[in-house]
Design a protein around this motif. Structure first.
Motif, PDB file in Angstrom:
ATOM      1  N   VAL A  29      22.857 -19.123 -23.049  1.00 42.51           N
ATOM      2  CA  VAL A  29      23.675 -17.885 -22.187  1.00 42.51           C
ATOM      3  C   VAL A  29      25.425 -18.107 -22.577  1.00 42.51           C
ATOM      4  O   VAL A  29      25.627 -19.140 -23.206  1.00 42.51           O
ATOM      5  CB  VAL A  29      23.682 -18.219 -20.681  1.00 42.51           C
ATOM      6  N   GLU A  30      26.019 -17.152 -22.120  1.00 42.43           N
ATOM      7  CA  GLU A  30      27.531 -17.174 -22.445  1.00 42.43           C
ATOM      8  C   GLU A  30      28.059 -16.478 -21.131  1.00 42.43           C
ATOM      9  O   GLU A  30      27.730 -15.596 -20.541  1.00 42.43           O
ATOM     10  CB  GLU A  30      27.959 -16.260 -23.524  1.00 42.43           C
ATOM     11  N   LEU A  89      21.320  -8.037 -21.989  1.00 42.25           N
ATOM     12  CA  LEU A  89      21.264  -8.152 -20.410  1.00 42.25           C
ATOM     13  C   LEU A  89      22.208  -9.218 -19.838  1.00 42.25           C
ATOM     14  O   LEU A  89      22.363 -10.357 -20.525  1.00 42.25           O
ATOM     15  CB  LEU A  89      19.954  -8.672 -20.178  1.00 42.25           C
ATOM     16  N   ASN A  90      23.150  -8.718 -18.938  1.00 43.86           N
ATOM     17  CA  ASN A  90      23.917  -9.963 -18.238  1.00 43.86           C
ATOM     18  C   ASN A  90      23.508 -10.011 -16.804  1.00 43.86           C
ATOM     19  O   ASN A  90      22.919  -9.261 -15.995  1.00 43.86           O
ATOM     20  CB  ASN A  90      25.518  -9.230 -18.348  1.00 43.86           C
ATOM     21  N   ALA A 136      30.327 -12.198 -15.219  1.00 47.72           N
ATOM     22  CA  ALA A 136      28.892 -12.133 -15.801  1.00 47.72           C
ATOM     23  C   ALA A 136      28.707 -13.154 -16.662  1.00 47.72           C
ATOM     24  O   ALA A 136      29.340 -13.692 -17.414  1.00 47.72           O
ATOM     25  CB  ALA A 136      28.695 -10.685 -16.398  1.00 47.72           C
ATOM     26  N   VAL A 137      27.070 -13.398 -16.862  1.00 47.64           N
ATOM     27  CA  VAL A 137      26.847 -14.142 -17.936  1.00 47.64           C
ATOM     28  C   VAL A 137      25.960 -13.319 -18.873  1.00 47.64           C
ATOM     29  O   VAL A 137      24.761 -12.988 -18.365  1.00 47.64           O
ATOM     30  CB  VAL A 137      25.839 -15.335 -17.134  1.00 47.64           C
ATOM     31  N   LEU A 138      25.928 -13.562 -20.105  1.00 48.94           N
ATOM     32  CA  LEU A 138      24.943 -12.927 -20.893  1.00 48.94           C
ATOM     33  C   LEU A 138      23.988 -13.695 -21.236  1.00 48.94           C
ATOM     34  O   LEU A 138      23.974 -14.851 -21.685  1.00 48.94           O
ATOM     35  CB  LEU A 138      25.873 -12.658 -22.494  1.00 48.94           C
ATOM     36  N   LEU A 189      32.564 -21.234 -23.616  1.00 47.64           N
ATOM     37  CA  LEU A 189      31.703 -20.445 -22.668  1.00 47.64           C
ATOM     38  C   LEU A 189      30.521 -20.382 -22.814  1.00 47.64           C
ATOM     39  O   LEU A 189      29.534 -19.576 -22.481  1.00 47.64           O
ATOM     40  CB  LEU A 189      32.380 -19.218 -22.118  1.00 47.64           C
ATOM     41  N   ARG A 190      29.940 -21.153 -24.152  1.00 43.82           N
ATOM     42  CA  ARG A 190      28.501 -20.836 -24.469  1.00 43.82           C
ATOM     43  C   ARG A 190      27.856 -21.913 -24.357  1.00 43.82           C
ATOM     44  O   ARG A 190      28.175 -23.081 -24.458  1.00 43.82           O
ATOM     45  CB  ARG A 190      28.451 -20.495 -26.152  1.00 43.82           C
ATOM     46  N   PHE A 191      26.428 -21.921 -23.328  1.00 44.78           N
ATOM     47  CA  PHE A 191      25.777 -22.813 -23.029  1.00 44.78           C
ATOM     48  C   PHE A 191      24.397 -22.863 -23.461  1.00 44.78           C
ATOM     49  O   PHE A 191      23.767 -21.419 -23.534  1.00 44.78           O
ATOM     50  CB  PHE A 191      25.688 -23.192 -21.366  1.00 44.78           C
TER      51      PHE A 191
END
Length: 208
Positions: A44-45, A87-88, A99-101, A188-190
């Motif tokens: 996710v980001e 999709l977020n 929002a999280v992508l 911010l990318r996990f």
DNA sequence: TAGTTGATCGTCT
DNA sequence: GACGATCAACTAA
């Protein structure tokens, strides 16, 4: 089964960078065409709204990004490059466009149906199936009709799943946001580090 | 295997 | 009128 219990409203009512790592391992449940497709989120980001030059909401509200201003727990689906959807998961209170992508997921249930939607044979590598934001949307049949839909009830739901252990989480810079200046390097990318479904390897900075 | 490029169109300037 | 929070096919080596 508790893995399929929808996540509570309060889960989403927090900043995107807090929610993002906690989404890893959760299940995305999609009811479409009489089938149930289930995918486990592995990458996710986070996008931090007005404070984040990489966010679609950085310059304020428009018709396109309106769904991001809904209360946390809704979907924000947008169209890019003339042919793909992404999709977020909307986070924070209503009016706060965090929002999280969702960038990648592994099939848990309905893998053959997901492969068919992607135009692939069953049994392909996880990365080819849903390793990438647009691939994930195609595999789950997500398009603009779900923009603004709730993720706590309805045909697309986010459920408890199997949360990733902190030690399994890797983080790094976001993908494809070079235009955002210094923000392009924000970690911010996990991702679940050892997943074979990642859209691409994490560069550098590991840890939980 | 790494690097490059064409496809394709909604949205904002 | 330009440009993407992308992907897949192609090239070169």
């Amino acid at each position: 089964m508790s893995r399929f219990r929808p996540l509570p409203r309060v889960f989403f009512a927090r900043p995107a960078d807090v929610v993002a790592p906690e989404l890893l391992g959760r299940f995305l449940v999609r009811e479409v065409g009489g089938e149930r497709l289930v995918a486990r989120i592995v990458e996710v980001e986070a996008y931090l709204g007005g404070d984040d030059p990489a966010s679609h909401a950085y310059r304020g509200r428009t018709a396109r990004n309106a769904a991001m201003f809904l209360a946390g727990g809704h979907a924000y689906v947008y169209f890019v490059y003339g042919m793909h959807f992404c999709l977020n998961v909307v986070c924070g209170a209503a009016g706060v466009p965090h929002a999280v992508l969702l960038r990648a997921a592994e099939a848990v249930e309905g893998e053959a149906a997901m492969a068919a939607r992607r135009g692939l044979a069953a049994g392909v590598a996880p990365r080819a199936l849903a390793g990438g934001p647009a691939r994930l949307c195609e595999a789950l049949g997500v398009d603009r009709r779900l923009d603004g839909a709730s993720l706590r009830a309805g045909e697309l739901r986010l459920t408890a799943g199997e949360p990733a252990a902190r030690a399994a989480i890797a983080r790094g810079a976001r993908v494809g946001v070079g235009y955002a200046g210094a923000a392009a390097r924000w970690p911010l990318r996990f991702a679940i580090g050892d997943s074979s479904a990642l859209s691409r390897p994490l560069s550098a900075s590991r840890s939980a």
